[in-house]
Each structure stands twice: as structure tokens, then as C-alpha cells.
Scaffold this active site. Sequence first.
Site, PDB file in Angstrom:
ATOM      1  N   GLU A   1      30.896 -11.193 -12.397  1.00 20.68           N
ATOM      2  CA  GLU A   1      30.781 -11.505 -11.531  1.00 20.68           C
ATOM      3  C   GLU A   1      30.095 -10.408 -10.704  1.00 20.68           C
ATOM      4  O   GLU A   1      31.015 -10.462  -9.210  1.00 20.68           O
ATOM      5  CB  GLU A   1      31.661 -12.326 -10.523  1.00 20.68           C
ATOM      6  CG  GLU A   1      31.314 -13.453 -11.171  1.00 20.68           C
ATOM      7  CD  GLU A   1      32.590 -14.600 -10.422  1.00 20.68           C
ATOM      8  OE1 GLU A   1      33.855 -13.930  -9.869  1.00 20.68           O
ATOM      9  OE2 GLU A   1      32.268 -15.606 -10.212  1.00 20.68           O
TER      10      GLU A   1
ATOM     11  N   ASP B   1      35.709 -23.243 -14.338  1.00 21.00           N
ATOM     12  CA  ASP B   1      36.101 -22.161 -13.060  1.00 21.00           C
ATOM     13  C   ASP B   1      36.903 -22.848 -12.389  1.00 21.00           C
ATOM     14  O   ASP B   1      36.700 -23.509 -11.881  1.00 21.00           O
ATOM     15  CB  ASP B   1      35.096 -22.171 -12.393  1.00 21.00           C
ATOM     16  CG  ASP B   1      35.828 -20.965 -12.031  1.00 21.00           C
ATOM     17  OD1 ASP B   1      36.911 -20.949 -11.707  1.00 21.00           O
ATOM     18  OD2 ASP B   1      35.001 -20.296 -10.426  1.00 21.00           O
TER      19      ASP B   1
ATOM     20  N   GLU C   1      41.608 -23.505  -4.655  1.00 17.11           N
ATOM     21  CA  GLU C   1      40.418 -23.415  -4.435  1.00 17.11           C
ATOM     22  C   GLU C   1      39.470 -24.373  -4.445  1.00 17.11           C
ATOM     23  O   GLU C   1      39.076 -24.302  -3.524  1.00 17.11           O
ATOM     24  CB  GLU C   1      39.924 -22.326  -5.379  1.00 17.11           C
ATOM     25  CG  GLU C   1      38.696 -21.969  -5.201  1.00 17.11           C
ATOM     26  CD  GLU C   1      38.131 -21.037  -6.714  1.00 17.11           C
ATOM     27  OE1 GLU C   1      38.166 -20.608  -7.117  1.00 17.11           O
ATOM     28  OE2 GLU C   1      36.439 -20.528  -6.450  1.00 17.11           O
TER      29      GLU C   1
HETATM   30  O1  GCW Z   1      36.301 -18.983  -9.601  1.00 16.68           O
HETATM   31  C1  GCW Z   1      36.103 -17.982  -8.874  1.00 16.68           C
HETATM   32  C2  GCW Z   1      36.502 -17.660  -7.742  1.00 16.68           C
HETATM   33  C3  GCW Z   1      36.258 -15.837  -7.581  1.00 16.68           C
HETATM   34  C4  GCW Z   1      37.144 -15.417  -8.674  1.00 16.68           C
HETATM   35  C5  GCW Z   1      36.746 -15.467  -9.805  1.00 16.68           C
HETATM   36  C6  GCW Z   1      37.460 -15.061 -11.096  1.00 16.68           C
HETATM   37  C7  GCW Z   1      38.805 -13.255  -8.278  1.00 16.68           C
HETATM   38  O2  GCW Z   1      35.835 -18.273  -6.920  1.00 16.68           O
HETATM   39  O3  GCW Z   1      36.952 -15.959  -6.230  1.00 16.68           O
HETATM   40  O4  GCW Z   1      37.444 -13.998  -8.408  1.00 16.68           O
HETATM   41  O5  GCW Z   1      36.253 -16.742 -10.023  1.00 16.68           O
HETATM   42  O6  GCW Z   1      38.277 -15.958 -11.542  1.00 16.68           O
HETATM   43  O7  GCW Z   1      37.558 -14.345 -11.666  1.00 16.68           O
END
Ligand code: GCW
Length: 665
Positions: free
Chosen positions: A266, A339, A367
Site C-alpha cells: 500500500e 483483509d 475496522e
Molecule cells: O486494511 C487495511 C487498512 C489500512 C491498514 C492496512 C494494513 C495500517 O484499511 O488502514 O493500514 O490494512 O494492515 O497495513
Amino acid sequence: MKKICLAVIIFCLGGCINAFSEDGSSLWLRQKGGKNTRVVIPFESAVMKIARDELQKAMKGVSVILKYDKEASAKEEGFSIKYEKGNYIVSSPSEAGLLYASYHLIRMEAAGELTTGINVKESPAYGIRVLNHWDNPDGTIERGYAGESLWQWDELPGIRSERYEQYARANASVGINGTVLNNVNASPSILTSAYLIKVKALADIFRPYGIRVYLSVNFATPMITDNLATADPLDNDVRVWWKKKADEIYSLIPDFGGFLVKANSEGQPGPCDYGRSHADGANMLAEALQSHGGIIMWRAFVYSPEDSDRAKQAYNEFKPLDGKFHDNVIIQIKNGPIDFQPREPYSPLFGAMHRSKTMVEFQITQEYLGFSNHLVYLAPMWKEFFEFVPHNTLNAIAGVANTGTDKNWCGHHFAQSNWYAFGRLAWNPELTSEEIAEEWLKQTFSADNGFVESVRDLMTESREAAVNYMMPLGLHHIFAWGHHYGPEPWCDIDGARPDWMPSYYHNASEKGIGFDRSSLGSNAVAQYPPELKSIYDDLRTCPDEYILWFHNVPWTHKMQSGNTLWNELCVRYNNGVSSVRKFCNIWGKQKAFVDDERFRSVSAKLEIQLNDAVWWRDACLLYFGEFSGKNVPSDQEKPGYDLQKMKDFRLDITNFESPLNGYFE
Ligand code: GCW
């Protein structure tokens, strides 16, 4: 007359007790009635003082002897407790073990389980049981829903909030022994000398509670803070920089735990920027920490927009590196391949890295599960993971924290149970969800049998309820753009990464719905062991809960229940809503057992949850119904909202106390 007076007194007392308000700040550590308790400690120390104070504060009329005994447990932090000649004899080879044993005694007493027949032997399943805080230096928390970061960086090291010690105490009471203070999307500034003295201040407060401090690091830190020309892990200057940084950290914090790293994920920098592998990057850092006894937790959360199936990527990238990581590197893998969705199959990377150390990353903060508005008890989800991944195949365990500056720490009073359950399962993954819920309820609210049974059942059902009203049957990632709270299966943003769009995951069309990961599709099933692969690959044997994860299924497909897929989808969404209605009902009957403040707060949040469950159901059934071309079956509740209005609605996530109420009317 006498009888009437007594009744009046009892009534008043009851009334007063219930009217008495609690803000939840004491968590599950509310026992204050300690009396006449004698505690013998083996020597005076900061840790032993805590153990003695805790026992004296909470236990009534008992005698406890803490013994330092090398033979008491094979594992450093283990302990035994028995009863002999009027004393509870607590033995452990470490001070931390004696502290854990003290909390164990307190827990048993609060749960009404302490008897003179006690014969306990305990030791943790994992040596490393850490919280991951996604906290930023500016006080914000990524995916945090309980206020701001607990760490007051601008005040540290001089001013030390009382909450630091309370935080350490809460963790120690459930056996958590490490904390990664900052976000994996790490600010390079955390490694500057100015921050390290602040980190040291926290480490000093946490140490007597057996908690080590770790930091997330940005792989490009040497370039950003010290102008090095590169962050290439094979570059000599870079290697020297990290070694020196490690020396500096350990001179301040001799028991520093190590680094957590999100690299080439990311947008974060990493070794792949220089044509090096994840192993090159992890090993370089591991070498810098090795002589100090530190570890690297290297995350396997990687995916690129180019690949056709995000679920396959961590496996594809890490499996070839198996056996190439140094001994003090642990690969940190999220429980599922995508995720933290309400339900995912386990990540097939577990069990594929035989020659590497691995650990699981759970997400305690909600989340994808209604933030801190929804009551979703997560132990059942984590237990489900352990059904597939034997706990003894892992080397450590991490949970993304749900704490913040809110008075009750976690936003929702019941979100505290997830912090608690994470700690208890990290210590003993064999505990059941029900056992953990019961002990938490007894300590946090009331030990009344009726209360505990009803609310325990509500808690253990809550995760399945959330799956049903959000994403049943293996649906995943159909959240709204910009936040992960509400539904937006229709979301389609021009130019955005396709793998961040719901349609990438649900693939709804006139033909059917779901992601074809079978051998005829992306073939992600091939990453699972052969027995599971063949079950998941076949539409006829794939369990209903994963069916739309692994298959694109025709609307008319006959499910295991006998319903068509469309009808089953309607049933599941409606079941989710009914469950939350039931929760409201159950909770409504608990007024007598809970103080007013917490009772009302939970009731209000349940109302939001019910609104949201209806929102999810209506949005998904109305939207997917446009593809299936079918109506909601006559025996099912019909959506009441209007699809277009829901599509036009934008949630203001800075103010979403009750997002839905009245919006679409
Ligand atoms: O699910 C995603 C989240 C991000 C997070 C990422 C990760 C910290 O939306 O906010 O970043 O995973 O786990 O690195």
C-alpha cells in the site's frame, strides 16, 4: 412492619446500586473490596510490589505466598497455584509469572471459581503476545474508533499520563506482554533521538508489568531522517545506519522488543524498490537487532493492483522465500488472505512456510465490523481460525489494538471484551469463546447466573449475526468507498484501483454472484492443502459460508439448505437483522444487573447497530436483486428503504453517532 422496612431498604439499595454510574474506565479490573489479605513476596521489587498491591486490593481474607521457583514451570512466564495449610502457594520461575498468577487468582475469585481444591498449572502458548497500535505521532489512530492515541507524544517524556500505567496493568492482567506503539504505516520520525527518549519513558512505565516495547519502522528512514542516498538493504551505509540506530535504541531501552515492518505494501517503501526481496530486507534489520536479542516481525500483507486475484498474492510472494529468513524474523500474516473481513477462509500462507517462523495478526479494532458502534464479540472468529491453523504451528500472536482516549478505552463497552479475549486467547488458544465471555462478564458487569448466561449467548452469536447482516455466504469487501462502515456494493469510482472496488469482489451479474477462485477461475483454491482444495473447489461441497468466496454461483443454484442462492441470501440478511433485534431485547432485560450509565450506552449502541443491520440488508438485497431479477420471497421481510436514496447518501464519518436514523426517509 419489619419485613416491609427490610424490603424498602433492599429496594433502595438495589436502586442505588443500579443508579450508580460507571464509565467503564476500570475495564474488567473493578474489584476493589480487598480485605484482610496477607501476601508474602519472595523479595522486594517493582513487580512484586504490583503483585502484592493487586492481591490486597482485590482478594478477601486470604493468605497468598508468592515463591520464586525455577522448577515451577518449563516456560519462563508459567506458574502454578495450589492450596496448602491455609495458604495459596503461587510459584513461578519469573517475576512476570508471579504477576500473571496473581491476576489469575483475582480472576478466579471474581468468577467465583476459587476453592481450596485449586491446582493450577499455566503457561502461555506463545512467548510473544503483542498489541499493534496503528497510532500516529499526531495523535490520530488509523482505524481507531475510541478517541485519540493514548500516547501524548508532545508531553512525553516529562509528563506521564496516569493512563500509561493503567494500560500496562490491563494488558498484564490478561497476559499481553508486548506493545508496538506506532502505526505500521510508520512515520520515520519515530526513530529520531527526540522520539526515542519518549519511547524510553513509556518502556520504563510498562516494564514492571512485563511489557516490552516494539516499534513499527519505515524502511526508508535512513534516507528521510539522515539523507542517505538509498535504503537498499544490501548497501553498506544503510546496514551501518540500522546497526547504529539499534545500538542507540538498546542503550536507552535494554529490553526493547524489536521492529514491526510493513514494506512494499500500500505504497510503503521496502526492499523491492531496489530489486531486493522481502527476505533481504527483513534479514538486514534482523542482523542489526540480533546481538541485542531483538526480533523483526515482517508483515506479509502485500498485494499489487496488477494481479488478477488479490487473495493469492501474499502466498505467491512469500512462499518462494520460505527458509530464507533469519532466525529472529517472524512473518506476520493476517488471519485471512484479503483483509480482516467479517468472514474469510484462513490465509493459506499458514502451513506453507514450514521453514520460517510465522505469527498471526488479528484485528481487535472493528475496522470492518461496525467500528465501535456494533457489539461484535470476536473470540468466535479467532477460534474459527484456530480450527484450521493449529495454534502450536505459530511462533507468536499479534492483535491490532482497539484502545484510545475514550473514557471506556474502546468506544463500546463490549469492545473491551475483544481486548480481553485477545489476551486470554494469546495465552491459551484452547479456551472457548463461551468461557472467555463468561469470565469477562462476571468481572465487568455482574456474576448473576441469569445475566451471564443470556449475555454470554448474545456475545457468542454476535459475530455470526454481523456476517449475516453484512456479508453472508462468503461475500466480502463490499464496503463504502472512503470508510469501511456501511454498505456500497454499487460503489464505482473512476480511476480508482480496481481491487479497492466492491464489484471486483462480488462480480454480480444476471448470471450470478461471487468470486471464482476455483480451478476454473483464479485457482486460489490451489494454495490450500489438497483435502481442503478439493472441498472448496467443488460447488457441491464448498461450505455455504465460503461459497461466494470461492465461486461465482448462479442465482438459482440449490444451496445446502435447499433454498436457491437468491432465497438463501435473503434469509441470511434477514437472520442478521433478527439476531440484532433479539440482542436489543435480551439487553433490555438486564437493567437490574448493570449500572445506568453503561446500560444506557450499550442500549443506544444496539439501536444504532439495528439501524445499520437494516441498512446493510436493504442496500445489498435491493442492489443484488437488480441482477438476480428476483423479489424477496414472501415469507421474508421486505427492504423498506429506497435504493436510489441509499446510493445518494454519503456517510459523514466524522459524525456518525446514528448514521442511518432518518436519512433515507
Ligand atoms: O486494511 C487495511 C487498512 C489500512 C491498514 C492496512 C494494513 C495500517 O484499511 O488502514 O493500514 O490494512 O494492515 O497495513
